[in-house]
Design a protein around this motif. Structure first.
Motif, PDB file in Angstrom:
ATOM      1  N   THR A  46     -16.420 -15.174  16.195  1.00 43.31           N
ATOM      2  CA  THR A  46     -16.691 -14.403  17.403  1.00 43.31           C
ATOM      3  C   THR A  46     -18.118 -14.662  17.852  1.00 43.31           C
ATOM      4  OG1 THR A  46     -15.158 -12.659  16.742  1.00 43.31           O
ATOM      5  CG2 THR A  46     -16.805 -12.096  18.413  1.00 43.31           C
ATOM      6  N   HIS A  47     -18.252 -14.950  19.141  1.00 48.78           N
ATOM      7  CA  HIS A  47     -19.562 -15.250  19.713  1.00 48.78           C
ATOM      8  C   HIS A  47     -19.845 -14.270  20.840  1.00 48.78           C
ATOM      9  CE1 HIS A  47     -19.708 -19.377  17.863  1.00 48.78           C
ATOM     10  NE2 HIS A  47     -18.386 -19.179  17.879  1.00 48.78           N
ATOM     11  N   SER A  48     -21.105 -14.030  21.074  1.00 50.44           N
ATOM     12  CA  SER A  48     -21.506 -13.212  22.218  1.00 50.44           C
ATOM     13  C   SER A  48     -21.788 -14.124  23.405  1.00 50.44           C
ATOM     14  CB  SER A  48     -22.769 -12.394  21.898  1.00 50.44           C
ATOM     15  OG  SER A  48     -22.480 -11.451  20.892  1.00 50.44           O
ATOM     16  N   PHE A  49     -21.404 -13.671  24.594  1.00 48.14           N
ATOM     17  CA  PHE A  49     -21.712 -14.433  25.801  1.00 48.14           C
ATOM     18  C   PHE A  49     -23.218 -14.492  25.998  1.00 48.14           C
ATOM     19  CE2 PHE A  49     -17.365 -13.229  27.183  1.00 48.14           C
ATOM     20  CZ  PHE A  49     -16.931 -14.468  27.618  1.00 48.14           C
ATOM     21  N   GLN A  50     -23.683 -15.581  26.601  1.00 46.98           N
ATOM     22  CA  GLN A  50     -25.066 -15.635  27.042  1.00 46.98           C
ATOM     23  C   GLN A  50     -25.185 -14.868  28.354  1.00 46.98           C
ATOM     24  OE1 GLN A  50     -26.737 -19.577  27.057  1.00 46.98           O
ATOM     25  NE2 GLN A  50     -25.463 -20.224  25.344  1.00 46.98           N
ATOM     26  N   GLU A  77     -18.026 -27.848  23.260  1.00 48.42           N
ATOM     27  CA  GLU A  77     -18.028 -27.798  24.726  1.00 48.42           C
ATOM     28  C   GLU A  77     -17.422 -26.494  25.224  1.00 48.42           C
ATOM     29  OE1 GLU A  77     -17.771 -32.466  26.111  1.00 48.42           O
ATOM     30  OE2 GLU A  77     -15.953 -31.466  25.400  1.00 48.42           O
ATOM     31  N   ALA A  78     -16.408 -25.989  24.540  1.00 49.15           N
ATOM     32  CA  ALA A  78     -15.810 -24.711  24.929  1.00 49.15           C
ATOM     33  C   ALA A  78     -16.830 -23.594  24.797  1.00 49.15           C
ATOM     34  CB  ALA A  78     -14.581 -24.417  24.077  1.00 49.15           C
ATOM     35  N   ILE A  79     -17.604 -23.629  23.721  1.00 49.65           N
ATOM     36  CA  ILE A  79     -18.634 -22.607  23.523  1.00 49.65           C
ATOM     37  C   ILE A  79     -19.719 -22.748  24.586  1.00 49.65           C
ATOM     38  CG2 ILE A  79     -20.464 -21.816  21.970  1.00 49.65           C
ATOM     39  CD1 ILE A  79     -18.649 -22.696  19.628  1.00 49.65           C
ATOM     40  N   ASP A  80     -20.127 -23.999  24.835  1.00 48.28           N
ATOM     41  CA  ASP A  80     -21.218 -24.227  25.788  1.00 48.28           C
ATOM     42  C   ASP A  80     -20.813 -23.879  27.218  1.00 48.28           C
ATOM     43  OD1 ASP A  80     -22.800 -25.069  23.734  1.00 48.28           O
ATOM     44  OD2 ASP A  80     -22.517 -27.215  24.127  1.00 48.28           O
ATOM     45  N   HIS A  81     -19.637 -24.351  27.641  1.00 46.13           N
ATOM     46  CA  HIS A  81     -19.264 -24.230  29.047  1.00 46.13           C
ATOM     47  C   HIS A  81     -18.573 -22.914  29.372  1.00 46.13           C
ATOM     48  CE1 HIS A  81     -20.680 -28.188  29.719  1.00 46.13           C
ATOM     49  NE2 HIS A  81     -19.712 -28.799  29.058  1.00 46.13           N
ATOM     50  N   LEU A  82     -17.760 -22.406  28.452  1.00 47.59           N
ATOM     51  CA  LEU A  82     -17.068 -21.140  28.732  1.00 47.59           C
ATOM     52  C   LEU A  82     -17.880 -19.947  28.275  1.00 47.59           C
ATOM     53  CD1 LEU A  82     -13.386 -22.058  27.757  1.00 47.59           C
ATOM     54  CD2 LEU A  82     -14.558 -22.313  29.953  1.00 47.59           C
ATOM     55  N   PHE A 105     -16.395 -13.414  22.910  1.00 45.06           N
ATOM     56  CA  PHE A 105     -15.210 -14.253  22.946  1.00 45.06           C
ATOM     57  C   PHE A 105     -14.982 -14.846  21.562  1.00 45.06           C
ATOM     58  CE2 PHE A 105     -18.880 -16.804  24.165  1.00 45.06           C
ATOM     59  CZ  PHE A 105     -18.747 -17.957  23.411  1.00 45.06           C
ATOM     60  N   GLU A 106     -13.738 -15.204  21.289  1.00 39.35           N
ATOM     61  CA  GLU A 106     -13.373 -15.793  20.006  1.00 39.35           C
ATOM     62  C   GLU A 106     -13.074 -17.271  20.183  1.00 39.35           C
ATOM     63  OE1 GLU A 106     -10.025 -13.688  18.557  1.00 39.35           O
ATOM     64  OE2 GLU A 106     -11.123 -11.834  18.127  1.00 39.35           O
ATOM     65  N   VAL A 107     -13.447 -18.057  19.191  1.00 38.40           N
ATOM     66  CA  VAL A 107     -13.165 -19.487  19.192  1.00 38.40           C
ATOM     67  C   VAL A 107     -12.579 -19.851  17.837  1.00 38.40           C
ATOM     68  CG1 VAL A 107     -14.122 -21.811  19.407  1.00 38.40           C
ATOM     69  CG2 VAL A 107     -15.056 -19.960  20.788  1.00 38.40           C
ATOM     70  N   GLU A 108     -11.462 -20.607  17.840  1.00 32.51           N
ATOM     71  CA  GLU A 108     -10.868 -21.059  16.588  1.00 32.51           C
ATOM     72  C   GLU A 108     -10.273 -22.445  16.766  1.00 32.51           C
ATOM     73  OE1 GLU A 108      -7.252 -19.119  15.283  1.00 32.51           O
ATOM     74  OE2 GLU A 108      -6.990 -18.225  17.278  1.00 32.51           O
TER      75      GLU A 108
END
Length: 643
Positions: free
Chosen positions: A5-9, A88-93, A165-168
């Protein structure tokens, strides 16, 4: 990669609220944005594959697919473009307003960048279009794999648009991206196949890639349940995937141009003419501009928006881009497709900029050029070509419908005032139809004539029969007859034409210069001197109505007429302002009397001097289309004298 789980910038909660509630005024815009992003992804793959064809893998045909799942309440947009890696998903989304397209363009160099610009494919510039999905979805799932990566290096990104958001990692056999919208309870419309197709047709019909949807067929209900449309396994292309304006002119038939006009204008008649051009330079765009044959019913409705359809890279942006044409050309229909325009972040409203001004100026010049060409061939020469003969009478048709609107340009478009002046047409004492140009008039001016004379009135009959024309008719001097409501206002901005001043015959004293011989001038001076005592009495009797009373030099058969001082507002314009509910300045006209007329001669020594004076004034007012302030008093005076 395990689930993280990441926090949005950025302050994403507030920003996403802004995106979903304020940024987009039209809810259905989300589909346009997501399809545009999908198209971008396919275009990026095409460019990268120029140096590495293996990126196409086993699917060289690029497309976008839109899928509806009523049971799961999802709408999915899938492309087989470049895709994204996990980072890229983390960076762009995960970064609001970070544009992958802009980063991609900045990495292109030399011929690659020129090729990308020439193709005109890259749409996204602001990086917020993706988040418009939260307008209709309470959760968005993105599944993607970058071209060239292994199937097990796919990524799934999930967010409810709150603050994280979650990334897996996932296994994804197909390259490209699927954006899955989990629709809100109030977004049922977007589970309707017909509704979604209509939105695609409206906003994305000219995307160069095929947009596919599953065909639907009717299935009867069972056990007294209603029937419904259900999806089949067959896919169909729902967009034309070919923008008419992007094709070469030689590849488009007259019938296709006319049908396209009818489609965008909702007009049943074919257009009068059109112009199709690709403009290159510091600002590059394609323009397809039409001149209608008939004026719409709402041409004079101030609340009706006018303008061109704006596309950016074949993506529909707005219906009425008013900034791309001046308001006096609001009757023009058509399309402008730009490779790059400064839009606000929602792509819905144009921002004022050098590029916008350049396109507006270019469109204006093109439309005026079209009109000049029609005017040039309105009356073809005997040896004219068949094409010129086909254009005969078209400018007359245009001017009858839109001439009044064109005159507004005199006050709005200083840069093109001279071109507009040449396009104007008027009736005159030589022609009852509005066919006389200022150039025609000037070519027919009598030797010694120093001005272009005109008169404004509410009707052609009132203008033709105005007593103010009498001396001009006597000397055979042509006078332009102006009967449009806009004429009086517009001519305030046109002081001369090709060095010759324009002069209203109803303003100031008539000075015919070299056209009036010395004997006439001397006779007028003597009459004025002899008539001085009567003039003084008239001034006293009419002091509440007339600013001045003087002997005329313009009347031949009539007893009196009304004029205003040079620079003053005409009685015609004052009446128009009052009819429009606006306040007109309080000003009194000048009464000019003809001392040779029997009625004026009767004034001297008459016991009914005051009554006759008021009747003279009111009749002069009636003669130019006005009404006495007190009609009942006028009738009473006339009846008393008749009795």
């Amino acid at each position: 990669m395990s689930k993280k789980t990441h926090s949005f910038q950025a302050e994403v909660a507030q920003l996403l609220h802004l995106v979903t509630h304020s940024l987009y005024s039209n809810q259905e815009i989300f589909l346009r944005e997501l399809i545009s992003n999908a198209s971008d992804a396919c275009d990026k793959l095409r460019f990268e594959a120029l140096n590495n064809a293996a990126l196409y893998e086993d699917a060289p045909d690029l497309n976008v697919r839109v899928t509806l799942d009523k049971a799961a309440r999802t709408l999915t947009i899938t492309d087989n473009g470049i895709g994204m890696s996990a980072q890229e998903a983390i960076d762009h989304l995960g970064t609001i307003a970070k544009s992958g397209t802009r980063d991609f363009m900045s990495r292109l160099s030399g011929d690659q960048k020129a090729n990308a610009a020439e193709q005109g494919q890259l749409i996204g510039q602001f990086g917020v279009g993706f988040y418009s999905g939260f307008i209709v979805a309470d959760k968005i799932t993105v599944e993607s794999r970058r071209a060239g990566l292994k199937a097990e290096e796919g990524v799934r990104w999930i967010s409810g648009g709150s603050g994280d958001f979650e990334v897996e990692a996932i296994t994804r056999a197909q390259r490209g991206t699927s954006v899955i919208l989990h629709l809100r309870d109030d977004a049922d419309d977007y589970l309707n196949g017909w509704k979604v197709k209509s939105i695609i047709n409206k906003y994305s019909d000219h995307i160069s890639l095929p947009i596919l949807m599953q065909k639907e067929e009717w299935k009867e209900g069972e056990n007294d349940q209603p029937g419904e449309m259900v999806a089949t396994d067959e896919w169909e292309t729902v967009n034309k995937a070919s923008a008419l304006w992007t094709r070469s002119k030689k590849d488009v038939t007259t019938e296709q141009y006319e049908e396209f006009y009818k489609q965008i204008s909702h007009d049943f008649e074919a257009p009068l003419t059109w112009s199709h051009n690709r403009v290159e330079g510091s600002t590059e765009y394609t323009q397809l501009l039409y001149i209608p044959a008939k004026a719409p019913m709402d041409l004079w409705n101030r609340d009706k928006k006018g303008g061109l359809k704006l596309y950016v890279k074949r993506v529909f942006i707005m219906d009425d881009a008013e900034a791309l044409l001046p308001s006096y050309l609001r009757f023009v229909k058509g399309v402008v497709d730009s490779a790059d325009l400064p839009l606000n972040v929602s792509r819905e409203l144009l921002q004022e900029s050098r590029d916008v001004r350049a396109i507006r100026d270019g469109n204006t010049r093109r439309v005026l050029g079209l009109l000049e060409d029609l005017a040039k061939h309105d009356v073809p020469a005997a040896d004219a070509s068949d094409e010129d003969k086909a254009n005969a009478g078209k400018y007359t048709t245009f001017y009858a419908e839109f001439g009044s609107v064109l005159k507004e340009g005199l006050g709005e478009d200083f840069a093109n005032r001279e071109r507009l002046a040449k396009l104007l047409r008027f009736a005159s004492t030589s022609s009852d139809t509005p066919s006389v140009s200022l150039a025609d008039y000037k070519a027919r001016m009598k030797e010694g004539q120093e001005a272009i004379y005109y008169i404004t009135a509410e009707t052609l009959a009132a203008a033709k029969n105005s007593p103010q024309l009498e001396v001009f008719k006597k000397k055979g001097i042509e006078v332009l007859l102006m009967t449009d409501r806009v004429d009086e206002w517009a001519l305030n901005y046109l002081q001369d034409f090709d060095g010759t001043p324009l002069q209203s015959v109803a303003k100031g004293a008539v000075d015919l210069g070299k056209l009036q011989d010395e004997a006439e001038k001397k006779a007028a001076e003597e009459a004025a001197e002899t008539f001085k005592p009567t003039l003084a009495k008239l001034k006293e009797a009419l002091k509440d109505k007339a600013e001045d009373v003087r002997v005329t030099t313009r009347l031949v058969d009539s007893p009196a007429c009304l004029v205003v001082q040079d620079g003053g507002m005409s009685t015609q314009l004052a009446r128009l302002l009052k009819q429009a509910g606006q306040k007109a300045p309080d000003s009194k006209p000048v009464l000019e009397v003809n001392p040779e007329h029997p009625l004026v001669k009767k004034l001297d020594g008459s016991v009914h001097f005051n009554e006759l004076a008021h009747i003279l004034f009111d009749q002069a007012l009636l003669a130019e289309g006005g009404l006495p302030e007190d009609p009942a008093a006028y009738v009473k005076r006339v009846n008393a004298l008749l009795a």
